[in-house]
Motif scaffolding. Structure first.
Motif, short mmCIF file in Angstrom:
data_model
loop_
_atom_site.label_atom_id
_atom_site.label_comp_id
_atom_site.label_asym_id
_atom_site.label_seq_id
_atom_site.Cartn_x
_atom_site.Cartn_y
_atom_site.Cartn_z
N HIS A 43 50.06 72.69 -6.76
CA HIS A 43 49.40 71.69 -5.27
C HIS A 43 50.72 71.09 -5.87
O HIS A 43 51.07 70.55 -3.78
N GLU A 44 51.96 71.16 -5.95
CA GLU A 44 52.82 71.17 -6.74
C GLU A 44 53.64 71.71 -4.59
O GLU A 44 54.34 70.70 -3.87
N ALA A 45 53.33 72.99 -4.75
CA ALA A 45 53.60 73.69 -3.78
C ALA A 45 53.08 73.45 -2.64
O ALA A 45 53.58 73.25 -1.55
N ALA A 46 52.19 72.89 -2.83
CA ALA A 46 50.98 72.69 -1.54
C ALA A 46 51.66 71.99 -0.86
O ALA A 46 51.65 71.35 -0.02
N ALA A 47 52.24 70.30 -1.41
CA ALA A 47 52.95 69.24 -1.12
C ALA A 47 54.34 70.32 -0.55
O ALA A 47 54.49 69.74 0.01
N LYS A 48 54.67 70.51 -1.26
CA LYS A 48 56.52 70.97 -0.51
C LYS A 48 56.18 71.63 0.96
O LYS A 48 57.10 71.71 2.00
N CYS A 49 55.41 72.32 0.55
CA CYS A 49 54.45 72.90 1.83
C CYS A 49 54.37 72.03 2.89
O CYS A 49 54.48 71.84 4.27
N LEU A 50 54.03 71.16 3.31
CA LEU A 50 53.11 70.17 4.06
C LEU A 50 54.61 69.80 4.40
O LEU A 50 54.80 68.75 5.80
N GLU A 51 55.28 69.13 3.19
CA GLU A 51 56.81 68.70 3.39
C GLU A 51 57.40 68.90 4.55
O GLU A 51 58.48 69.21 5.08
#
Length: 82
Positions: A43-51
């Protein structure tokens, strides 16, 4: 009054026994902890992806790949409103 107090104590004791008897061994608990950390990392990686500016569909595909076998559902065990 004593009967009410006794009933409340019995209910509290029963709830405690039910919680304590969940059947998880230390090894199963450690595996759950590891799984939760892996899901959190995905989920952290997904947030960074969106960022980073990538499209939501791309980030969701990466999340699905990272979570394969970890969590239930298309959103890695977590869904929120959109």
């Amino acid at each position: 009054m004593k009967k009410v107090l006794l009933a409340l104590v019995a209910i509290a004791w029963g709830a405690t026994v039910c919680i304590a008897a969940d059947g998880h061994t230390d090894q199963e608990t450690k595996a759950d902890i590891t799984r939760h950390r892996a899901i959190a990392a995905a989920h952290e990686a997904a947030a960074k992806c969106l960022e980073s500016g990538k499209k939501e569909d791309v980030c969701n595909q990466e999340l699905q790949a990272a979570c394969k076998g970890l969590a239930i559902g298309k959103f890695c065990g977590m869904k929120h409103e959109h």
